[in-house]
Motif scaffolding. Structure first.
Motif, PDB file in Angstrom:
ATOM      1  N   PHE A 833       0.837  -1.187   0.000  1.00  0.00           N
ATOM      2  CA  PHE A 833       0.000   0.000   0.000  1.00  0.00           C
ATOM      3  C   PHE A 833       0.881   1.250   0.000  1.00  0.00           C
ATOM      4  O   PHE A 833       2.067   1.196   0.382  1.00  0.00           O
ATOM      5  CB  PHE A 833      -0.921   0.028   1.221  1.00  0.00           C
ATOM      6  CG  PHE A 833      -1.975  -1.038   1.217  1.00  0.00           C
ATOM      7  CD1 PHE A 833      -3.242  -0.782   0.721  1.00  0.00           C
ATOM      8  CD2 PHE A 833      -1.699  -2.311   1.709  1.00  0.00           C
ATOM      9  CE1 PHE A 833      -4.226  -1.767   0.718  1.00  0.00           C
ATOM     10  CE2 PHE A 833      -2.671  -3.302   1.710  1.00  0.00           C
ATOM     11  CZ  PHE A 833      -3.932  -3.032   1.206  1.00  0.00           C
ATOM     12  N   ALA A 834       0.307   2.367  -0.423  1.00  0.00           N
ATOM     13  CA  ALA A 834       0.995   3.661  -0.381  1.00  0.00           C
ATOM     14  C   ALA A 834       0.051   4.693   0.227  1.00  0.00           C
ATOM     15  O   ALA A 834      -1.174   4.603   0.078  1.00  0.00           O
ATOM     16  CB  ALA A 834       1.422   4.106  -1.777  1.00  0.00           C
ATOM     17  N   LEU A 835       0.632   5.655   0.918  1.00  0.00           N
ATOM     18  CA  LEU A 835      -0.165   6.705   1.560  1.00  0.00           C
ATOM     19  C   LEU A 835       0.207   8.060   0.983  1.00  0.00           C
ATOM     20  O   LEU A 835       1.386   8.347   0.777  1.00  0.00           O
ATOM     21  CB  LEU A 835       0.058   6.696   3.072  1.00  0.00           C
ATOM     22  CG  LEU A 835      -0.830   7.668   3.861  1.00  0.00           C
ATOM     23  CD1 LEU A 835      -1.276   7.050   5.167  1.00  0.00           C
ATOM     24  CD2 LEU A 835      -0.114   8.987   4.139  1.00  0.00           C
ATOM     25  N   GLU A 836      -0.807   8.885   0.755  1.00  0.00           N
ATOM     26  CA  GLU A 836      -0.608  10.245   0.269  1.00  0.00           C
ATOM     27  C   GLU A 836      -1.213  11.237   1.252  1.00  0.00           C
ATOM     28  O   GLU A 836      -2.264  10.976   1.844  1.00  0.00           O
ATOM     29  CB  GLU A 836      -1.250  10.433  -1.110  1.00  0.00           C
ATOM     30  CG  GLU A 836      -0.561   9.682  -2.224  1.00  0.00           C
ATOM     31  CD  GLU A 836      -1.163  10.002  -3.587  1.00  0.00           C
ATOM     32  OE1 GLU A 836      -1.929  10.981  -3.672  1.00  0.00           O
ATOM     33  OE2 GLU A 836      -0.872   9.269  -4.545  1.00  0.00           O
ATOM     34  N   SER A 837      -0.544  12.378   1.385  1.00  0.00           N
ATOM     35  CA  SER A 837      -1.052  13.492   2.192  1.00  0.00           C
ATOM     36  C   SER A 837      -0.903  14.767   1.392  1.00  0.00           C
ATOM     37  O   SER A 837       0.121  14.972   0.726  1.00  0.00           O
ATOM     38  CB  SER A 837      -0.276  13.612   3.515  1.00  0.00           C
ATOM     39  OG  SER A 837      -0.654  14.789   4.209  1.00  0.00           O
ATOM     40  N   ASP A 838      -1.925  15.625   1.458  1.00  0.00           N
ATOM     41  CA  ASP A 838      -1.838  16.880   0.705  1.00  0.00           C
ATOM     42  C   ASP A 838      -1.298  18.028   1.543  1.00  0.00           C
ATOM     43  O   ASP A 838      -1.280  19.167   1.095  1.00  0.00           O
ATOM     44  CB  ASP A 838      -3.209  17.261   0.128  1.00  0.00           C
ATOM     45  CG  ASP A 838      -4.209  17.690   1.197  1.00  0.00           C
ATOM     46  OD1 ASP A 838      -3.970  17.408   2.397  1.00  0.00           O
ATOM     47  OD2 ASP A 838      -5.244  18.292   0.841  1.00  0.00           O
ATOM     48  N   ARG A 839      -0.844  17.716   2.769  1.00  0.00           N
ATOM     49  CA  ARG A 839      -0.255  18.747   3.625  1.00  0.00           C
ATOM     50  C   ARG A 839       0.848  18.127   4.462  1.00  0.00           C
ATOM     51  O   ARG A 839       0.910  16.904   4.652  1.00  0.00           O
ATOM     52  CB  ARG A 839      -1.311  19.362   4.561  1.00  0.00           C
ATOM     53  CG  ARG A 839      -2.370  20.188   3.857  1.00  0.00           C
ATOM     54  CD  ARG A 839      -3.388  20.710   4.846  1.00  0.00           C
ATOM     55  NE  ARG A 839      -2.791  21.556   5.866  1.00  0.00           N
ATOM     56  CZ  ARG A 839      -3.502  22.165   6.823  1.00  0.00           C
ATOM     57  NH1 ARG A 839      -4.806  21.991   6.882  1.00  0.00           N
ATOM     58  NH2 ARG A 839      -2.907  22.930   7.706  1.00  0.00           N
ATOM     59  N   ARG A 840       1.699  18.978   4.993  1.00  0.00           N
ATOM     60  CA  ARG A 840       2.720  18.503   5.925  1.00  0.00           C
ATOM     61  C   ARG A 840       2.039  18.060   7.218  1.00  0.00           C
ATOM     62  O   ARG A 840       1.070  18.675   7.677  1.00  0.00           O
ATOM     63  CB  ARG A 840       3.773  19.580   6.187  1.00  0.00           C
ATOM     64  CG  ARG A 840       3.221  20.893   6.728  1.00  0.00           C
ATOM     65  CD  ARG A 840       4.326  21.896   6.888  1.00  0.00           C
ATOM     66  NE  ARG A 840       3.846  23.154   7.475  1.00  0.00           N
ATOM     67  CZ  ARG A 840       4.623  24.089   7.990  1.00  0.00           C
ATOM     68  NH1 ARG A 840       5.932  23.925   7.999  1.00  0.00           N
ATOM     69  NH2 ARG A 840       4.103  25.190   8.489  1.00  0.00           N
TER      70      ARG A 840
END
Length: 903
Positions: A833-840
């Motif tokens: 799996f991979a995780l994405e975040s649009d902010r720090r």
């Protein structure tokens, strides 16, 4: 010195027969054209000082405040420097709000040079030379000093006509009691001739009246009317009995015999230095006071006879005759009044005349403060009310203490049960320890009559102890991160936790099993098996515990002060908060090490190599506060991680810490020195308890006894005293086992210079001066793994990312990953799996059964708003997303919040 004479002075009337001290009101002239020339047209205002006078004048532009000071030869001779304070929003008492700044301004030297330094800032640290400048020149017999303050650098916008700020400018002279109110005033921004509109003047007069009333309430005792009722007599007697019982302590009989034999006829002791360079010596005077208290305790509880009582009275008379006043306000207004009150309550035979003298000294404790200082002052007032038989005074003092036991966004108890003092500075084991001791003690004293505090007050104190201070200790060890400048005091420890827990038990606290266990562990008689992870978001401090070990991580942003240097204490603490980590199993790993510690090599920190003196806290470009806004972590209560955008002087790095069931993984990236200096990341510096075992040729263990060596092969490791240090990949690892030397005097000017030595083990990663360095290492409790060799062959963790953009680690067996995003991005989790975040942010991802993921997120920058998180199954591109609202507000910003995604 009180600022009584000025362009406009508002004088208030009398309260309860005592004159109110006027809070001075100045009007500054609006300066047009060249400010230097325009200031020459402004009239001088005389300030009545003690023992000398001086003159002031004020001007302003939309950006700058200009202050002129005229000093007579007598003022130059008597003065040492100016204590200059600004309250930009004019909403406090120059305490530690975000808009409060305290500067020290020197008197001009022979060529007119004036220097300034930042004593303390409630908000972001500023560089003094960038916001304040000064120059002096001689004019006949007098000296003229011109000060310019860049107000726009200290506030969001320009100053406007009719605006105002709070100001204090005090010429520091010979020490003396600090009368209240503090020498301060208000500055109104007027027009070109120094006048303001009636509306602005009326507004300021109302503001001054409100502030003046606040101080008068502290200065004037409430009235007790009529004869004491029988109930009041019983309540006062009960409080006195409990206060006296609380003074019972171990007093060395040999010390008492020595004090009685060596006391001189005038009540002094020959071995005490009472004066230094003509001024009262604080250490000597305090020793005199402590000996008197010890004798009083011996009389009350150890059966000392009349000869001891006569010695006590001689010692008191010696103090009364000299009335020692020190340069430190705390000794004058809290310390001595508190000790005097204890003595007066212990000795029932004390004459009325001596009690009266003691009461007059105790009345110096009236400063309107916050946090622990407020508790101390009102504890003195409780004692004074008992001595004077004034139930209304006792009741008000208890009420003020109770009011301070609350969740605060300023000084005092925080929403996460950490404790701040001297602004946003973690002080749970310093001022916070005293706060717990005194507030719980006063809660118990108040019970059973008209003074009784509410049960919710006890509950808050119980939570502060069990959810705050207890977490920051291991047995009798108190974490250095929570000590402030008390780290320079040999007596600092976590033993006070047992005393507080015992008092709460006596006061009927509910969590009795936990309190009883704490009494045992903090007294050294029981195991400390507290387990979990706690990130104190208000203090940027993480504690990770299992029954087998304790680990902590201390970082600080520009929102926090990392530590402090004050009153000669904290001489080497400059690097103490810079990502420091501590690792304990037994609790005595660092016992006695501080005087001999290499304070450039504090565990967890990345620092330049060097042999010169360590900078003083507040003396570097970063001052006492951090320089970046990204410093903090996330916790789900069992696991946690911390991310740190570190910048200090010329050193920068991205540092991250990941807490698992078996220990801590630490990552560093983009490590560089702008000046090209070689750097070192210290992994640990602890007492050398046994020989060091390390990875040898062919994977076989080797042994290191004394000296220094380096590990440079791949996947190296070292083992010492139950802790494994594992370094994946190729890194330059320094190991040192040697005797180190030092003294407590090197940490505090108050302490002994007796030479001390300890055998110390240091392990560190070295970074070359060229390029951007990196590191990765784990500190592991060996009792939780099969063996060092087995861990090295099959490490329990995988580094998923270690760059300036992301740092992440996976513990696959536990199904937990920790991630730090310094910017938006994507990290593959190593499990498909991979995780994405649009902010720090900082994140924990816990994989559960049947494709569920629990995401716990927080903002190390204490940012609010929405953050979009998504997990993608890499094999087919299917994803699940969540929109998370980050906590906001002064109490919650930076705390953790969880959500669940399921496939």
């Amino acid at each position: 010195m009180r600022l009584l004479s000025c362009l406009i002075v508002v004088v208030f009337g009398f309260v309860a027969g005592e004159p109110a001290t006027a809070r001075a009101l100045y009007v500054a002239h609006h300066l047009e054209g060249d400010p230097e020339a325009a200031m020459g047209e402004v009239a001088w205002v005389k300030v009545s000082g003690e023992p000398v006078d001086y003159w002031l004048k004020f001007g302003w532009t939309e950006r700058e405040l200009r202050i002129g000071i005229k000093l007579s030869p007598e003022a130059m001779e008597a003065g040492k420097y100016f204590h200059f304070c600004l309250d930009i929003e004019n909403d406090s008492d120059f305490s530690y709000q975000e808009d409060d700044y305290h500067f020290s301004i020197s008197l001009p030297d022979g060529d007119g040079t004036v220097s300034s330094s930042l004593v303390r800032a409630g908000g972001e640290t500023v560089t003094p030379s960038e916001v304040i400048s000064g120059q002096g020149r001689q004019a006949g017999a007098n000296w003229l000093v011109d000060i310019a303050v860049d107000l726009q650098a200290l506030r969001d916008g320009p100053m406007e006509l009719g605006g105002d700020l709070g100001m204090m400018l005090e010429l520091k002279q010979t020490p003396g009691p600090n009368p209240m109110p503090i020498h301060w005033g208000d500055l109104l921004f007027g027009d070109g001739v120094g006048t303001v509109s009636p509306l602005a003047l009326q507004r300021m007069q109302k503001h001054q009246a409100e502030q003046e009333l606040r101080f008068q309430v502290h200065q004037v005792d409430p009235l007790d009317t009529g004869e004491l009722s029988e109930a009041a007599r019983r309540d006062l007697a009960r409080v006195r009995q409990r206060i006296v019982a609380a003074q019972r302590e171990e007093v060395d009989p040999a010390d008492l015999v020595g004090y009685l034999r060596s006391q001189q006829a005038d009540g002094s002791w020959k071995d005490i230095r009472y004066y230094d360079s003509g001024l009262p010596d604080m250490a000597g005077g305090w020793e005199h006071m402590n000996r008197l208290l010890a004798i009083a305790v011996g009389i009350r509880f150890a059966g000392l006879g009349e000869d001891a009582r006569e010695a006590l009275y001689r010692g008191l008379d010696y103090w009364f005759d000299h009335d020692f006043i020190f340069t430190n306000w705390w000794r004058n207004e809290i310390g001595v009044p508190l000790q005097m009150g204890r003595i007066a309550l212990l000795d029932v035979q004390l004459s009325e005349a001596k009690v009266k003298r003691i009461v007059e000294i105790m009345k110096r404790a009236k400063r309107p403060m916050t946090g622990q200082n407020l508790v101390w002052i009102n504890k003195v007032t409780v004692m004074r009310g008992v001595l004077e038989r004034k139930p209304a005074l006792v009741d008000r003092a208890f009420e003020r203490i109770e009011d301070e036991v609350r969740i605060s966004a300023g000084e005092g108890l925080q929403a996460d049960y950490s404790f701040h003092q001297h602004g946003a500075l973690l002080y749970s084991h310093g001022y916070g320890a005293e706060f717990l001791i005194d507030a719980t003690q006063c809660f118990y004293w108040s019970q059973g009559g008209q003074f009784e505090m509410a049960g919710k007050t006890r509950d808050l104190l119980e939570n502060m102890l069990l959810e705050g201070n207890r977490w920051m200790a291991r047995g009798q060890f108190a974490d250095y991160a929570a000590l402030g400048r008390n780290v320079a005091r040999p007596e600092s420890s976590g033993r006070y936790l047992a005393r507080v827990a015992a008092t709460l038990l006596e006061a009927g606290a509910e969590r009795r099993e936990e309190l009883q266990a704490l009494v045992a562990s903090a007294n050294g008689g029981g195991e400390d098996v507290l387990a979990g992870n706690r990130y104190f978001h208000r203090s940027e401090f993480m504690v990770h515990r299992r029954p087998e070990f304790y680990a902590s991580v201390n970082v600080y942003s520009r929102r926090m002060s990392g530590t402090e240097y004050l009153n000669g204490e904290g001489l080497k603490s400059y690097y103490l908060p810079d990502g420091a980590t501590l690792f304990l199993r037994s609790g005595n790993e660092y016992e006695g090490i501080l005087p001999v510690w290499d304070w450039r090599g504090i565990p967890g920190t990345t620092t330049p190599l060097g042999e010169g003196p360590i900078p003083r806290v507040g003396s570097g470009t970063s001052g006492s506060k951090g320089t970046t806004d990204f410093a903090g972590g996330v916790s789900d209560g069992w696991y946690g991680c911390v991310g740190y955008d570190y910048e200090k002087d010329d050193v920068r790095a991205k540092k991250a810490y990941f807490a698992f069931d078996w220990g801590l993984v630490c990552l560093g990236a983009q490590i560089e020195s702008a000046r090209g200096r070689p750097l070192r990341t210290t992994v640990n510096q602890t007492l050398l308890k046994q020989d060091v075992t390390l990875s040898g040729q062919g994977g076989q263990p080797d042994r290191m006894e004394r000296g220094e060596l380096r590990l440079s092969g791949g996947d190296s490791w070292a083992s010492h005293h139950g802790l494994l240090y594992y370094f994946p990949g190729v890194q330059s690892v320094l190991l040192r086992a040697e005797t180190q030397h030092g003294s407590w005097r090197e940490l505090s000017r108050r302490e002994s210079d007796a030479p001390l030595s300890e055998d110390v083990f240091t392990i560190a990663v070295e970074h070359a001066p060229a390029g951007k360095g990196a590191y990765a290492y784990a500190v592991v409790d060996e009792g939780l793994i099969e063996s060092a060799q087995a861990f090295a062959r099959h490490a329990k963790f995988t580094v998923l990312a270690n760059s300036a953009q992301q740092q992440a680690v996976l513990d696959e067996a536990a199904g937990i990953a920790g991630l730090v995003f310094y910017e938006e991005g994507r990290v593959e989790l190593g499990n498909g799996f991979a995780l994405e975040s649009d902010r720090r942010c900082a994140l924990l991802v816990l994989e559960g059964a049947a494709g569920t993921f629990t995401l716990t997120v927080a903002s190390p920058a204490r940012e609010s708003g929405e953050i979009n998180l998504s997990i993608e199954r890499i094999s087919d591109g299917e994803r699940r997303s969540a929109k998370v609202h980050l906590p906001r507000g002064p109490h919650a910003a930076g705390s953790s919040v969880s959500t669940t995604l399921a496939f």
